[in-house]
Motif scaffolding. Structure first.
Motif, short mmCIF file in Angstrom:
data_model
loop_
_atom_site.label_atom_id
_atom_site.label_comp_id
_atom_site.label_asym_id
_atom_site.label_seq_id
_atom_site.Cartn_x
_atom_site.Cartn_y
_atom_site.Cartn_z
N ASP A 31 -9.59 -6.25 -9.07
CA ASP A 31 -9.22 -6.50 -7.67
C ASP A 31 -9.91 -5.57 -6.68
O ASP A 31 -9.70 -5.66 -5.48
CB ASP A 31 -7.70 -6.44 -7.48
CG ASP A 31 -7.11 -5.05 -7.67
OD1 ASP A 31 -7.86 -4.09 -7.96
OD2 ASP A 31 -5.88 -4.93 -7.54
N THR A 66 -0.67 -5.40 3.06
CA THR A 66 -0.82 -4.61 1.84
C THR A 66 0.32 -3.61 1.79
O THR A 66 0.62 -2.96 2.78
CB THR A 66 -2.18 -3.86 1.84
OG1 THR A 66 -3.24 -4.82 1.94
CG2 THR A 66 -2.37 -3.03 0.60
N CYS A 91 -5.92 -5.61 0.56
CA CYS A 91 -5.79 -6.64 -0.46
C CYS A 91 -6.51 -7.93 -0.07
O CYS A 91 -6.92 -8.69 -0.94
CB CYS A 91 -4.31 -6.94 -0.74
SG CYS A 91 -3.47 -5.62 -1.61
N ARG A 94 -10.36 -6.88 -0.30
CA ARG A 94 -10.61 -6.32 -1.63
C ARG A 94 -11.58 -5.15 -1.58
O ARG A 94 -12.47 -5.00 -2.42
CB ARG A 94 -11.07 -7.40 -2.59
CG ARG A 94 -10.04 -8.47 -2.79
CD ARG A 94 -10.55 -9.66 -3.57
NE ARG A 94 -10.95 -9.31 -4.91
CZ ARG A 94 -10.26 -9.60 -6.01
NH1 ARG A 94 -9.14 -10.25 -5.92
NH2 ARG A 94 -10.72 -9.25 -7.20
N CYS A 150 -0.60 -5.94 -3.68
CA CYS A 150 -1.17 -7.14 -3.05
C CYS A 150 -0.30 -8.35 -3.35
O CYS A 150 0.36 -8.42 -4.33
CB CYS A 150 -2.58 -7.38 -3.56
SG CYS A 150 -3.70 -6.02 -3.20
#
Length: 150
Positions: A31, A66, A91, A94, A150
């Protein structure tokens, strides 16, 4: 053999083995986050109720919320200079983004202003000159608040 305390898992590691140990903590997850992030040991973190302390932020660019883990919140509340890169994980994107580009959902305040206020309240904790910055880097502290929900 000399040992150092890992700022990620807080175990004592032989100094010669620490670079490989730290690399495992900093390895990128799928992620985009690191496997682990530096925190203060539990006994050194801010204690008590977190009521009223913001815990979820939105990156203004992508609009995704987030959540910040409790151990990171408790670490920066105790030492607001711990994460000196002034960036956090998004999130949605990323990747790590500047504090100033995120705002707390609970208060609407941007993370940079919030952090600046915390730092102003604890000037005695500010690292001193270049040696202070080296101490943070040498301790393995990534300087980024980044572990996220996330």
């Amino acid at each position: 053999m000399a040992q150092v305390r890992c700022p990620y898992c807080h175990e004592y590691i032989d100094r010669a083995e620490f670079p490989a140990h730290e690399a495992a903590h900093r390895k990128a997850r799928p992620d985009g986050q690191q496997t682990d992030y530096a925190t203060l040991p539990d006994e050194d973190q801010e204690q008590g109720d977190l009521a009223g302390v913001p815990q979820v932020y939105v990156h203004r660019k992508c609009g995704v919320a987030t959540g910040m883990p409790e151990e990171i919140i408790r670490s920066y509340l105790k030492n607001p200079y711990m994460y000196m890169a002034d960036a956090t994980f998004c999130c949605g994107c990323r990747k790590h983004v500047p504090f100033r580009d995120c705002e707390w959902t609970e208060t609407g305040e941007d993370l940079q202003s919030y952090t600046d206020k915390l730092r102003a309240a604890k000037p005695e904790m500010k690292p001193k000159g270049c040696l202070g910055a080296i101490a943070f880097i040498g301790a393995g502290l990534s300087g980024v608040i980044a572990a996220a929900f996330c």
